[in-house]
Design a protein around this motif. Structure first.
Motif, mmCIF file in Angstrom:
data_model
loop_
_atom_site.group_PDB
_atom_site.id
_atom_site.type_symbol
_atom_site.label_atom_id
_atom_site.label_comp_id
_atom_site.label_asym_id
_atom_site.label_seq_id
_atom_site.Cartn_x
_atom_site.Cartn_y
_atom_site.Cartn_z
ATOM 1 N N GLY A 131 52.149 52.902 50.829
ATOM 2 C CA GLY A 131 51.951 53.868 49.739
ATOM 3 C C GLY A 131 50.690 54.683 49.924
ATOM 4 N N TRP A 132 49.886 54.734 48.855
ATOM 5 C CA TRP A 132 48.672 55.542 48.884
ATOM 6 C C TRP A 132 47.532 54.789 48.207
ATOM 7 C CZ3 TRP A 132 48.259 60.455 51.042
ATOM 8 C CH2 TRP A 132 49.462 61.067 51.410
ATOM 9 N N VAL A 133 46.324 55.111 48.628
ATOM 10 C CA VAL A 133 45.133 54.585 48.000
ATOM 11 C C VAL A 133 44.143 55.734 47.867
ATOM 12 C CG1 VAL A 133 43.923 53.951 50.144
ATOM 13 C CG2 VAL A 133 43.489 52.657 48.054
ATOM 14 N N ARG A 134 43.286 55.658 46.844
ATOM 15 C CA ARG A 134 42.216 56.651 46.734
ATOM 16 C C ARG A 134 40.874 55.943 46.829
ATOM 17 N NH1 ARG A 134 41.676 62.251 43.344
ATOM 18 N NH2 ARG A 134 39.721 62.846 44.356
ATOM 19 N N ALA A 182 32.791 47.989 46.943
ATOM 20 C CA ALA A 182 33.187 49.358 47.286
ATOM 21 C C ALA A 182 34.232 49.841 46.286
ATOM 22 C CB ALA A 182 33.734 49.392 48.714
ATOM 23 N N LEU A 183 34.727 51.061 46.506
ATOM 24 C CA LEU A 183 35.638 51.662 45.530
ATOM 25 C C LEU A 183 36.883 52.207 46.212
ATOM 26 C CD1 LEU A 183 32.555 53.130 44.045
ATOM 27 C CD2 LEU A 183 34.249 52.315 42.420
ATOM 28 N N ALA A 184 38.008 51.550 45.934
ATOM 29 C CA ALA A 184 39.314 52.007 46.395
ATOM 30 C C ALA A 184 40.342 51.469 45.411
ATOM 31 C CB ALA A 184 39.605 51.500 47.807
ATOM 32 N N VAL A 185 41.274 52.323 45.006
ATOM 33 C CA VAL A 185 42.288 51.926 44.034
ATOM 34 C C VAL A 185 43.654 52.361 44.533
ATOM 35 C CG1 VAL A 185 43.138 52.198 41.670
ATOM 36 C CG2 VAL A 185 40.668 52.008 42.099
ATOM 37 N N ALA A 186 44.606 51.448 44.495
ATOM 38 C CA ALA A 186 45.972 51.753 44.893
ATOM 39 C C ALA A 186 46.631 52.654 43.853
ATOM 40 C CB ALA A 186 46.768 50.465 45.051
ATOM 41 N N VAL A 187 47.372 53.634 44.316
ATOM 42 C CA VAL A 187 48.088 54.520 43.402
ATOM 43 C C VAL A 187 49.173 53.724 42.702
ATOM 44 C CG1 VAL A 187 49.539 56.568 43.210
ATOM 45 C CG2 VAL A 187 47.572 56.563 44.770
ATOM 46 N N VAL A 356 40.232 56.177 38.048
ATOM 47 C CA VAL A 356 40.964 55.823 36.836
ATOM 48 C C VAL A 356 42.273 56.621 36.774
ATOM 49 C CG1 VAL A 356 40.909 55.811 34.310
ATOM 50 C CG2 VAL A 356 38.883 55.115 35.602
ATOM 51 N N GLN A 357 42.222 57.902 37.160
ATOM 52 C CA GLN A 357 43.468 58.685 37.223
ATOM 53 C C GLN A 357 44.509 57.983 38.079
ATOM 54 O OE1 GLN A 357 43.346 62.909 38.044
ATOM 55 N NE2 GLN A 357 41.254 63.104 37.274
ATOM 56 N N VAL A 358 44.072 57.392 39.173
ATOM 57 C CA VAL A 358 44.981 56.700 40.090
ATOM 58 C C VAL A 358 45.505 55.412 39.477
ATOM 59 C CG1 VAL A 358 45.029 55.420 42.270
ATOM 60 C CG2 VAL A 358 44.004 57.694 42.182
ATOM 61 N N GLY A 359 44.607 54.618 38.866
ATOM 62 C CA GLY A 359 44.977 53.296 38.404
ATOM 63 C C GLY A 359 45.836 53.255 37.169
#
Length: 500
Positions: A131-134, A182-187, A356-359
């Protein structure tokens, strides 16, 4: 984003998932937000909107969120102005063009003609194995942690980052980043958690300072000019990045003496401070050292307002938990901001608007909206890439910032007209996101605005310690409101830690 069950808003209002009732021509989102802030409903008739309507285009009602947050902040400022001048509450007239320009103030900023870079090369959307991550790596320490979590060298470039991310599942990347700080969030397609727009906590119960009848009254304010209703109010600003600094920038616009306090070990980006430092002063104090801690305690002793923008519990070790603050200052107005809400398994995680938009599902929603439009516009159909979408602004940041400022202004009035004692308000980017997704009615399609949007009308230039700045003008709109800040931003952390 994993979560718990939905929560409700403060007593007497609905939560972010509900829609407040309204009568006549009162704007429904404005009525909802004003009720969540505890505002007198009869003042809503003072609010009107004008200006271009084809601004902040999105599959979600971003324009309505933006103009509403500015409207309730303007109304709260007008209410405080009336309290301090003895005159009727001024009419509020919000210009949607000014709002749209202010909501992307960081994009309009130039420094001696140079346009700052909003996102660093290691920040953004990346395709993963499933998928995608941001990622968010604008600050050097966040970039270093992200690369380290993925087994990359500190000088690894974006191409190497993309290669590693492409081999891993999105959720595994997310959790490895979290464990490393660190900062990474799955879409994600959406979140089951619905956070309230505003939380009002009882100070007496929190701090144990006695009953309402025995609450310590706030100091009298006296009179103030119409364009500076917060004159004489002292605000300790313990916030970073956009949402919190937008709130305190707005309080400074309205006359408050705002002093931002940062740790010398956590530097701020010059460009970010050039955008949000208007009207304020900035100092550095190390609260782990006795000398600096004593200076901070002296500042706190005569502060009226404290605004914090750190994760839940992050300031507790420094004696700055709500309980500790109210034990020392039971008449304080405390406004707290976090990213992911104050309850649930993600409450303690780091976060920014883009993450937050992603999560919470906004990125997935906007991707579907953009794909639908591409399918209509292109006979060949939408781009099969499936890249997630984004809002037309860091709307969670800016919107929450104006809500925080509105909550502070309302609290200053409420302390002196309803009941004495401290006020404890909590806000989150996730709460504003919940409201955008579930609490504001979708906008009906409308024709092109008869008044075209030209952002240059709401831009100005001023000299500063950074050089010549082009910046967005404040969107606060009530009769007699200030047109600009009284001072440009100074260099971060260079002011004396004293009240004016």
């Amino acid at each position: 984003m994993p979560g718990t069950t939905g929560t409700t808003g403060p007593a007497g209002t609905t939560g972010a998932a509900g829609a407040a009732g309204t009568t006549g021509s009162v704007d429904r989102p404005t009525a909802h937000a004003w009720a969540a802030l505890g505002g007198p409903p009869e003042l809503l008739a003072r609010v009107a909107f004008h200006g271009p309507e084809d601004v902040l285009p999105s599959g979600l009602p971003v324009r309505r969120l933006a103009r509403t947050t500015v409207a309730v902040c303007s109304l709260a400022a007008a209410e405080l102005a009336a309290h301090r001048t003895g005159a009727p509450v001024p009419a509020v007239r919000v210009d949607q063009g000014a709002v749209a320009t202010a909501f992307v103030s960081e994009r309009h900023l130039t420094v001696d003609g140079r346009t700052p870079v909003t996102f660093a090369p290691h920040s953004g959307f990346w395709r993963t194995a499933d998928g995608w991550v941001r990622t968010h790596a604008n600050y050097p320490h966040h970039r270093t942690r992200l690369l380290s979590a993925l087994g990359l060298a500190a000088d690894a470039g974006p191409e190497q980052l993309a290669e590693v991310l492409g081999r891993l599942p999105a959720e595994r990347i997310q959790e490895r980043a979290y464990e490393a700080g660190a900062l990474a969030v799955a879409v994600a397609p959406g979140s089951p958690t619905v956070h309230p727009l505003v939380e009002h906590l009882e100070v007496e119960a929190t701090a144990g300072v006695g009953t309402t009848a025995g609450a310590v009254p706030a100091r009298p304010l006296g009179t103030a000019p119409l364009d500076r209703p917060a004159a004489g109010i002292r605000v300790l600003d313990l916030t970073r990045v956009i949402a919190g600094p937008v709130a305190t920038r707005t309080l400074a616009l309205l006359g408050a003496d705002v002093l931002r306090v940062d740790s010398p070990r956590l530097p701020e980006a010059d460009d970010a401070h050039a955008d949000t430092g208007f009207g304020k002063r900035s100092t550095r104090l190390d609260l782990a050292t006795p000398a600096d801690r004593a200076v901070f305690e002296d500042l706190l002793a005569t502060a009226d307002v404290v605004v914090t923008g750190y994760r839940p519990g992050a300031l507790d070790a420094h004696g700055l938990s709500p309980e500790a603050l109210f034990a020392r200052r039971p008449d304080l107005v405390l406004a707290q901001l976090c990213a992911w809400g104050w309850t649930g398994p993600w409450a303690g995680r780091r976060g920014f608007d883009s993450l937050v938009q992603v999560g919470v599902g906004i990125a997935a929603h906007e991707a579907a909206h953009e794909a639908a439009h591409e399918a209509v516009d292109d006979a060949a159909g939408p781009d099969p890439d499936g890249r997630p979408g984004v809002l037309p602004a860091q709307a969670l940041d800016h919107g929450t910032g104006y809500l925080i400022a509105a909550g502070v202004l309302r609290s200053l009035v409420d302390q002196r007209t309803r009941r004495p004692g401290g006020r404890h308000l909590r806000f989150s980017l996730a709460g504003t996101a919940s409201w955008l997704l579930h609490g504001i009615e979708p906008e009906a399609p409308h024709t092109a605005s008869p008044e075209p949007y030209d952002p240059s009308r709401w831009l100005a230039e001023t000299d500063s310690a950074f050089g010549r700045l082009r910046h967005a003008l404040p969107p606060i709109g009530y009769e007699g409101a200030p047109a600009d800040w009284s001072r440009p931003p100074g260099r971060w952390g260079t002011d004396e830690p004293v009240w004016l």
